[in-house]
Scaffold this motif. Sequence first.
Motif, short mmCIF file in Angstrom:
data_model
loop_
_atom_site.label_atom_id
_atom_site.label_comp_id
_atom_site.label_asym_id
_atom_site.label_seq_id
_atom_site.Cartn_x
_atom_site.Cartn_y
_atom_site.Cartn_z
N TYR A 98 -16.50 4.89 3.57
CA TYR A 98 -16.09 3.51 3.34
C TYR A 98 -14.86 3.18 4.19
N ALA A 99 -14.77 1.91 4.58
CA ALA A 99 -13.59 1.43 5.29
C ALA A 99 -12.51 1.06 4.28
N GLY A 100 -11.26 1.04 4.74
CA GLY A 100 -10.16 0.60 3.90
C GLY A 100 -9.84 1.57 2.79
N GLU A 101 -9.56 1.01 1.59
CA GLU A 101 -9.09 1.83 0.48
C GLU A 101 -10.22 2.48 -0.31
N ALA A 102 -11.43 2.02 -0.10
CA ALA A 102 -12.55 2.64 -0.80
C ALA A 102 -12.73 4.07 -0.31
N SER A 103 -13.16 4.95 -1.21
CA SER A 103 -13.29 6.36 -0.85
C SER A 103 -14.72 6.83 -1.04
N GLY A 104 -15.04 7.95 -0.38
CA GLY A 104 -16.35 8.55 -0.52
C GLY A 104 -17.34 8.05 0.51
N PRO A 105 -18.55 8.65 0.53
CA PRO A 105 -19.58 8.22 1.47
C PRO A 105 -20.16 6.87 1.06
N ASP A 106 -20.49 6.06 2.04
CA ASP A 106 -21.07 4.73 1.81
C ASP A 106 -22.57 4.89 1.63
N PRO A 107 -23.14 4.47 0.48
CA PRO A 107 -24.59 4.65 0.26
C PRO A 107 -25.46 3.53 0.81
N HIS A 108 -24.87 2.49 1.40
CA HIS A 108 -25.64 1.30 1.78
C HIS A 108 -26.22 1.41 3.19
N PHE A 109 -26.83 2.54 3.50
CA PHE A 109 -27.30 2.81 4.87
C PHE A 109 -28.43 1.89 5.29
N TRP A 110 -29.16 1.32 4.34
CA TRP A 110 -30.34 0.51 4.68
C TRP A 110 -29.96 -0.78 5.43
N THR A 111 -28.67 -1.17 5.44
CA THR A 111 -28.29 -2.36 6.20
C THR A 111 -28.35 -2.12 7.70
N ASP A 112 -28.58 -0.88 8.11
CA ASP A 112 -28.79 -0.52 9.51
C ASP A 112 -30.22 -0.02 9.67
N PRO A 113 -31.10 -0.78 10.32
CA PRO A 113 -32.49 -0.33 10.45
C PRO A 113 -32.65 0.97 11.21
N ALA A 114 -31.70 1.32 12.08
CA ALA A 114 -31.79 2.60 12.78
C ALA A 114 -31.60 3.76 11.82
N ARG A 115 -30.73 3.60 10.82
CA ARG A 115 -30.57 4.64 9.80
C ARG A 115 -31.85 4.75 8.98
N MET A 116 -32.51 3.63 8.74
CA MET A 116 -33.76 3.67 8.00
C MET A 116 -34.85 4.41 8.77
N LEU A 117 -34.80 4.33 10.09
CA LEU A 117 -35.74 5.12 10.89
C LEU A 117 -35.54 6.61 10.64
N ASP A 118 -34.29 7.04 10.52
CA ASP A 118 -34.02 8.45 10.20
C ASP A 118 -34.61 8.83 8.85
N VAL A 119 -34.50 7.92 7.89
CA VAL A 119 -35.07 8.17 6.56
C VAL A 119 -36.59 8.27 6.65
N ILE A 120 -37.21 7.38 7.42
CA ILE A 120 -38.68 7.40 7.57
C ILE A 120 -39.13 8.73 8.16
N ASP A 121 -38.44 9.21 9.18
CA ASP A 121 -38.81 10.49 9.80
C ASP A 121 -38.79 11.61 8.78
N ALA A 122 -37.70 11.68 8.00
CA ALA A 122 -37.57 12.76 7.02
C ALA A 122 -38.54 12.59 5.87
N LEU A 123 -38.75 11.35 5.45
CA LEU A 123 -39.64 11.10 4.32
C LEU A 123 -41.10 11.40 4.68
N GLU A 124 -41.51 11.03 5.89
CA GLU A 124 -42.87 11.36 6.31
C GLU A 124 -43.09 12.87 6.25
N GLU A 125 -42.15 13.62 6.77
CA GLU A 125 -42.27 15.08 6.76
C GLU A 125 -42.41 15.61 5.34
N ARG A 126 -41.62 15.05 4.42
CA ARG A 126 -41.66 15.53 3.03
C ARG A 126 -42.96 15.13 2.34
#
Length: 318
Positions: A135-163
Amino acid sequence: MSGLVQRRRPVGTAARRRRLLAHAVWLAVTVAVTGCAANTDGGPRAEIVVTTNILGDVVNELTGDVARVTTLMKPNADPHSFEISAQAAAHLADADLVISNGLGLEAGVEQHLEAAAAQGAPRFVAGNRIDALSYAGEASGPDPHFWTDPARMLDVIDALEERLLEIDAIDAAAVTQNAADYRAELKVLETEMTAAFAEIPDDRRALVTNHHVFGYLAKRFDFEVIGAAIPGGTTLASPSAADLAELTDAIEKHGVPAIFAESSQPDRLMQVLSSEAGIEVDVIELFTESLTAPGDAADSYLAMMRENTDRITTGLTP
């Protein structure tokens, strides 16, 4: 393959009866069931359970009618706070695969997912398969909102297809073709978003939201997230007077023409922020964390992303 437990299941007559019984129970206790067409070969289908409706839509695109997909989160819900019944939780362990977003998003369901995994339910955690941002700023931890980037969703599709291809009762050829088709659609989406956002002038590419949800989109498409009404990655927190005053100063400094509120959350805070800023600022509703009901503006992941792109571009372009 973190958090992944593989389990092979028999496909004989007894197993088929167990699957039919499990399906009847799921219809009674879960909040949303999709993908109920008969399998083309008449055999047992994989039982897949998905936490969020965004991922549920994507999983349905990949499996088509070769799996039965149960989505736990209803349309227009908040993934940070939605919960499931004890009956639904008890049957998670019967699934051939349990798919979740991870990275702390489904706080109200995670304990049930962990319990099901301890009983042998295989898990796929999408957030573990991407290059997660902090997260940017004062928020802490990993940001779970990856779906707002379609390129990150492509990574999910690749891994999900394999599974998915590891599941015995899956039609591998159908899943492979569906995944290829969906990748092509995601690449078209990213091209469209790039072209639309290019119309926004450099001095107006500042984002203000009700909470931190656009870190991935901002990085992919060259925006600056200058703040959020709730200074964190979850809608469960509350802003202080000092938080709102600081954000008001940032809005004035950057000359922000519009601020964005998530559709699953009331926009009262954003309206208060707009009035406190003492300048004319539009409050625009976006669909960032949940799909809408079928037939509404954001009833699929692709529709949601296109609708948000249009609203952001319109709100920030002179």
